[in-house]
Design an enzyme around this catalytic site. Structure first.
Site, short mmCIF file in Angstrom:
data_model
loop_
_atom_site.label_atom_id
_atom_site.label_comp_id
_atom_site.label_asym_id
_atom_site.label_seq_id
_atom_site.Cartn_x
_atom_site.Cartn_y
_atom_site.Cartn_z
CG PHE A 52 -3.65 -1.55 10.17
CD1 PHE A 52 -4.47 -2.62 10.46
CD2 PHE A 52 -2.79 -1.65 9.08
CE1 PHE A 52 -4.44 -3.77 9.69
CE2 PHE A 52 -2.75 -2.79 8.31
CZ PHE A 52 -3.58 -3.86 8.61
CG ASP A 53 0.60 1.57 8.84
OD1 ASP A 53 -0.63 1.76 8.96
OD2 ASP A 53 1.21 1.75 7.78
CB THR A 54 2.33 1.19 15.11
OG1 THR A 54 2.68 2.43 14.51
CG2 THR A 54 3.24 0.94 16.31
CE1 TYR A 69 -0.32 2.79 3.68
CE2 TYR A 69 0.62 0.76 4.54
CZ TYR A 69 0.36 2.12 4.67
OH TYR A 69 0.79 2.80 5.78
#
Length: 438
Positions: free
Chosen positions: A205-207, A113
């Site tokens: 969300f990424d972390t 993404y």
């Protein structure tokens, strides 16, 4: 925090084969919310770059997070005009929600993404996904904080980004350098197992995904990127920072209490050296080495203290012999209990007797070293004597460990009998405990 068990096992990482032209190897997701200004430029620029540089078939997926402007119309138009562009409309906001939904449904083996503003130079896209295609890594992230990255952004965002990553390192022991760069990729089979454990649906969300992946033993590849800040970004810094800190607290608490079923995702890859059955390598060697080194360090300090004390009342040879004898007795007892795990009093006298033989070898080495020193110098300094003894003890330590392991405290567990043609046919059924699946 989710506590459901891992949904399956992961296959061994392998290089992805070249596939037919119509089958996408890479699916690049672009999460958008009211991005009618940048969407067309981003999708067309990304398509042109991939068609020119990417050697596999690809797909660009627009994940519309309930946009209320002209974004849905532009997304539908791009999807209708270009067969390698798809449009997914979501009626719920949240970047994490968009990525989870699209990645979970995608059939491409590599999922990525990127942000719609194209802040990250697209030349980093192939280096980002190449380790995943080759089977080398499980996830890949772009890093703006690498020493070789080139970043253009204001001091406020620079400070916030670096402070946030310092918080992650200090609180969650994260080793990756940049959690929030909107430029990431993951192998599909990894995403299928990892994403159900990620709870956040927004910017954290990424972390959360990276922290859980790192704790699970997955391999994360970092790519230095060239990045230019978008001054028109719609990200709300204060709200995002507050939500991120709440997420850090939630994930840290879950990791501390052990409520996450990570266990290296059961590390069922099959290509992890830690999971391989290696023949001809003694089991428990690493643990015994650590224990022996700890006991040896403490014994050496104990020996030096004794030697320095005894040296005040006698010669060097007598002080060395007495100090080595007492430290050897303590060393044998400590190694017996802590390093080699021998319990009870059975065999203790025999072990001490064998330890004294090992002591005699050490005495010969250290006494010989002192004799050589005295032959070379009539009155050596006390510090010189200490230095010589330390070196001699280091040499004796290696030999002591080998003798302890092979002679004093050998692993006497009998190997399991190999059933012959008779015993195999008439052996009684055996109940096998399945408490530990590994």
């Amino acid at each position: 925090m989710r506590t459901d068990s891992s949904p399956g096992t992961l296959p061994a990482r392998e290089h992805l084969p070249a596939t037919a032209a119509g089958t996408p190897v890479l699916d690049v997701v672009i999460p958008v919310y009211n991005e009618e200004k940048d969407l067309r430029r981003c999708v067309l620029g990304l398509r042109e770059h991939l068609a020119r540089t990417f050697p596999y078939a690809f797909r660009v997926t627009i994940a519309d997070n309930a946009s209320t402007d002209g974004t849905p119309l532009i997304a539908a138009e791009l999807a209708a005009r270009h067969p390698d562009v798809t449009n997914v409309r979501l009626e719920r906001k949240g970047r994490g929600h968009a990525l989870r939904t699209v990645w979970s449904a995608s059939d491409a083996p590599v999922l990525a993404y990127m942000d719609v503003d194209l802040s990250t130079d697209l030349n980093a896209l192939l280096p980002l996904v190449a380790p995943l295609i080759s089977g080398h890594s499980d996830l890949a992230i772009g890093s703006r904080l690498s020493r070789t990255s080139r970043v253009v952004r204001g001091p406020k965002r620079e400070f916030i980004s670096r402070a946030y990553n310092l918080i992650l390192r200090g609180s969650l022991q994260a080793r990756f350098s940049d959690a929030q760069c909107g430029f990431k990729a993951i192998r599909r089979e990894v995403a299928q197992v990892l994403l159900p454990l990620v709870e956040d649906t927004g910017w954290f969300f990424d972390t959360e995904m990276l922290v859980l992946a790192e704790r699970a033993g997955l391999r994360i590849h970092e790519v230095p990127v060239d990045w230019v800040d978008d001054p028109d970004s719609t990200v709300r810094i204060v709200r995002t920072a507050t939500d991120d800190l709440k997420g850090v607290w939630r994930v840290g608490r879950a990791l501390t209490t052990g409520s996450l079923p990570l266990d290296r995702l059961a590390r069922p890859f099959g290509d992890d050296p830690r999971d391989r059955e290696i023949t001809d390598v003694p089991k428990g060697l690493a643990r015994q080495l650590v224990g022996f080194c700890v006991v040896g360090g403490l014994s050496t300090l104990f020996y030096l203290l004794l030697y320095s004390g005894f040296r005040q009342f006698g010669g060097s040879q007598a002080a060395n012999a007495l100090a080595l004898l007492l430290s050897a007795l303590a060393n044998t007892a400590a190694n017996r209990r802590l390093t080699f795990g021998v319990r009870g009093r059975g065999g203790a006298v025999r072990h001490q007797a064998q330890g004294l033989v090992v002591f005699a070898i050490g005495l010969a080495l250290t006494s010989g070293s002192l004799a050589a020193l005295n032959a070379a110098t009539t009155s050596p300094a006390h510090t010189t004597e200490i230095a010589v003894l330390v070196v001699a003890n280091l040499a004796a330590t290696v030999l002591r460990f080998l003798l302890f392991r092979a002679w004093v405290f050998p692993d006497r567990r009998d190997p399991a009998p190999v059933p012959g043609p008779t015993t195999a046919a008439y052996a009684e059924p055996t109940t096998i405990s399945t408490g530990d699946p590994r």
